[in-house]
Design an enzyme around this catalytic site. Sequence first.
Site, PDB file in Angstrom:
ATOM      1  CG  HIS A 121      -1.958  -1.039   1.227  1.00  0.00           C
ATOM      2  ND1 HIS A 121      -3.032  -0.999   2.086  1.00  0.00           N
ATOM      3  CD2 HIS A 121      -2.120  -2.159   0.474  1.00  0.00           C
ATOM      4  CE1 HIS A 121      -3.815  -2.039   1.870  1.00  0.00           C
ATOM      5  NE2 HIS A 121      -3.271  -2.768   0.893  1.00  0.00           N
ATOM      6  CD  GLU A 145      -1.933   4.476   3.206  1.00  0.00           C
ATOM      7  OE1 GLU A 145      -3.047   5.025   3.254  1.00  0.00           O
ATOM      8  OE2 GLU A 145      -1.725   3.454   2.526  1.00  0.00           O
TER       9      GLU A 145
END
Length: 142
Positions: free
Chosen positions: A50, A52
């Site tokens: 992801h 993040e």
Amino acid sequence: MIAKDQQYWMHKAIEQAKLGHTPFGAVIVNEEQQSVEAYNTTKQDGPVAHAEVNVIQQLKHLEYSDARTLTLYSTVEPCPMCMSAAVWAGIGKVVYGVSIADASAYGHQIHVSCEEIAQKSWYSIVLVPGVEREKCLELFEY
């Protein structure tokens, strides 16, 4: 040095999302306004890549003495995995555009808010939702 505002950094996250051809982009900023940036690479690198997580893995390229002074900007509210990674990294502030509830209209989401994860942390994390929400929502339409 003139401090850049939340909209500026969210626009950087939006640019990352567009580079990755997904709705998901992230930026981490230190007190000196230096940053690292990333986008979602799950299609190439697997299900935990992801935006993040990818940007947190770049922290070694950012100068800071206390991670609680760092701010994570994300186009979408961090999922439980990503918010937990932010907690383990010690990041002190998370700013996001679109909520998990908003994102769930476009695909599968685990309905655990980043606030729920932050509340379980051993330190206080500032959460700022809804920054450039409409522009972040537009990312789902590409």
